[in-house]
Write an enzyme that holds these catalytic residues in place. Structure first.
Site, PDB file in Angstrom:
ATOM      1  CG  HIS A  17     -17.308  -5.584  -1.675  1.00 52.51           C
ATOM      2  ND1 HIS A  17     -16.369  -5.751  -0.456  1.00 52.51           N
ATOM      3  CD2 HIS A  17     -17.802  -4.425  -1.367  1.00 52.51           C
ATOM      4  CE1 HIS A  17     -16.329  -4.647   0.257  1.00 52.51           C
ATOM      5  NE2 HIS A  17     -17.496  -3.919  -0.095  1.00 52.51           N
ATOM      6  CE  LYS A  41     -14.413   5.376   3.691  1.00 53.71           C
ATOM      7  NZ  LYS A  41     -15.175   4.563   3.311  1.00 53.71           N
ATOM      8  NE  ARG A  90     -23.814  -2.362   2.483  1.00 54.06           N
ATOM      9  CZ  ARG A  90     -22.548  -1.981   3.012  1.00 54.06           C
ATOM     10  NH1 ARG A  90     -22.006  -2.728   3.778  1.00 54.06           N
ATOM     11  NH2 ARG A  90     -22.473  -0.658   2.994  1.00 54.06           N
ATOM     12  CB  SER A 128     -15.084  -4.213   4.639  1.00 55.58           C
ATOM     13  OG  SER A 128     -15.251  -4.320   3.112  1.00 55.58           O
TER      14      SER A 128
HETATM   15  P1  ADP Z   1     -16.694   2.660   0.196  1.00 57.55           P
HETATM   16  O1  ADP Z   1     -15.547   2.949   1.372  1.00 57.55           O
HETATM   17  O2  ADP Z   1     -16.315   3.221  -0.944  1.00 57.55           O
HETATM   18  O3  ADP Z   1     -17.976   2.625   0.686  1.00 57.55           O
HETATM   19  P2  ADP Z   1     -16.775  -0.171   0.531  1.00 57.55           P
HETATM   20  O4  ADP Z   1     -15.594  -1.108   0.068  1.00 57.55           O
HETATM   21  O5  ADP Z   1     -17.444  -0.400   1.725  1.00 57.55           O
HETATM   22  O6  ADP Z   1     -16.324   1.117   0.041  1.00 57.55           O
HETATM   23  O7  ADP Z   1     -17.802  -0.711  -0.733  1.00 57.55           O
HETATM   24  C1  ADP Z   1     -17.865  -0.367  -2.013  1.00 57.55           C
HETATM   25  C2  ADP Z   1     -19.316  -0.413  -2.500  1.00 57.55           C
HETATM   26  O8  ADP Z   1     -19.810  -1.898  -2.264  1.00 57.55           O
HETATM   27  C3  ADP Z   1     -20.214   0.391  -2.016  1.00 57.55           C
HETATM   28  O9  ADP Z   1     -21.203   0.949  -3.051  1.00 57.55           O
HETATM   29  C4  ADP Z   1     -20.977  -0.391  -1.056  1.00 57.55           C
HETATM   30  O10 ADP Z   1     -22.211   0.096  -0.655  1.00 57.55           O
HETATM   31  C5  ADP Z   1     -21.045  -1.590  -1.595  1.00 57.55           C
HETATM   32  N1  ADP Z   1     -20.954  -2.660  -0.538  1.00 57.55           N
HETATM   33  C6  ADP Z   1     -20.409  -2.899   0.346  1.00 57.55           C
HETATM   34  N2  ADP Z   1     -20.744  -4.125   1.111  1.00 57.55           N
HETATM   35  C7  ADP Z   1     -21.850  -4.876   0.181  1.00 57.55           C
HETATM   36  C8  ADP Z   1     -22.430  -5.854   0.409  1.00 57.55           C
HETATM   37  N3  ADP Z   1     -22.311  -6.622   1.596  1.00 57.55           N
HETATM   38  N4  ADP Z   1     -23.272  -6.055  -0.796  1.00 57.55           N
HETATM   39  C9  ADP Z   1     -23.427  -5.415  -1.761  1.00 57.55           C
HETATM   40  N5  ADP Z   1     -22.564  -4.067  -1.674  1.00 57.55           N
HETATM   41  C10 ADP Z   1     -21.909  -3.674  -0.903  1.00 57.55           C
END
Ligand code: ADP
Length: 162
Positions: A17, A41, A90, A128
């Protein structure tokens, strides 16, 4: 003033992130990392805790702020005078859901554009969910999350074990 929103659950923020946030901060005047409440969630961290972990992790970026929202993303974007939504991609597996979300958000407000950013290749396997799983099993997450998040995870897991 070009403002972008990077929305997500951020339960918790990972280095993947953060990599996207750093890239976006170079392209926009202001970036809001917006934590979605997402109670459905069943997050490990409360919304306030997730915002605080983001705030502590983006201190080195002058044009990035941590915020939260509990409404339609496009409404939050309009209220924040943002023109752009940033999402991370990703792998191909992210694409279908992200594509659907972007098109739905465009349907709800066609003036707000979604852009996708790819993290550094070493972060493409990070999520996460996996980070929480590793931390729960006492694995070392120091190379996957910012220091504040590592401390937050240790505190939260210690509290849930007693
Ligand atoms: P959500 O529940 O909205 O998917 P996340 O916190 O899991 O929220 O992810 C937020 C955004 O960041 C999403 O677009 C997800 O694809 C992206 N994301 C999650 N992990 C990574 C990572 N390791 N690298 C790049 N983008 C990521």
């Amino acid at each position: 003033m070009r403002t972008a929103i990077y929305p997500g659950s951020f339960d918790p923020l990972t280095n993947g992130h953060l990599d996207v946030v750093e890239r976006a901060s170079k392209l926009f005047d202001r970036v809001l990392v917006a934590v979605a409440k997402n109670e459905s969630k069943n997050p490990l961290f409360s919304m306030e805790e997730r915002v605080e972990l983001v705030r502590q992790s983006v201190g080195h970026l002058g044009n990035v702020q941590a915020d939260s929202f509990d409404c339609l993303l496009v409404d939050y974007a309009r209220r924040s005078s943002a023109q752009t939504i940033v999402r991370g991609l990703r792998a191909v597996s992210d694409f279908e859901f992200e594509f659907q979300l972007a098109l739905m958000n465009r349907k709800l407000n066609e003036r707000i554009e979604t852009i996708f950013m790819m993290p550094k290749d070493t972060y493409t396997f990070l999520s996460s969910r996996l980070v929480k799983e590793i931390a729960r099993l006492n694995g070392d997450v120091s190379s996957f999350v910012p220091a504040a998040v590592q401390a937050g995870l240790a505190g939260k897991l210690a509290a849930t074990r007693v």
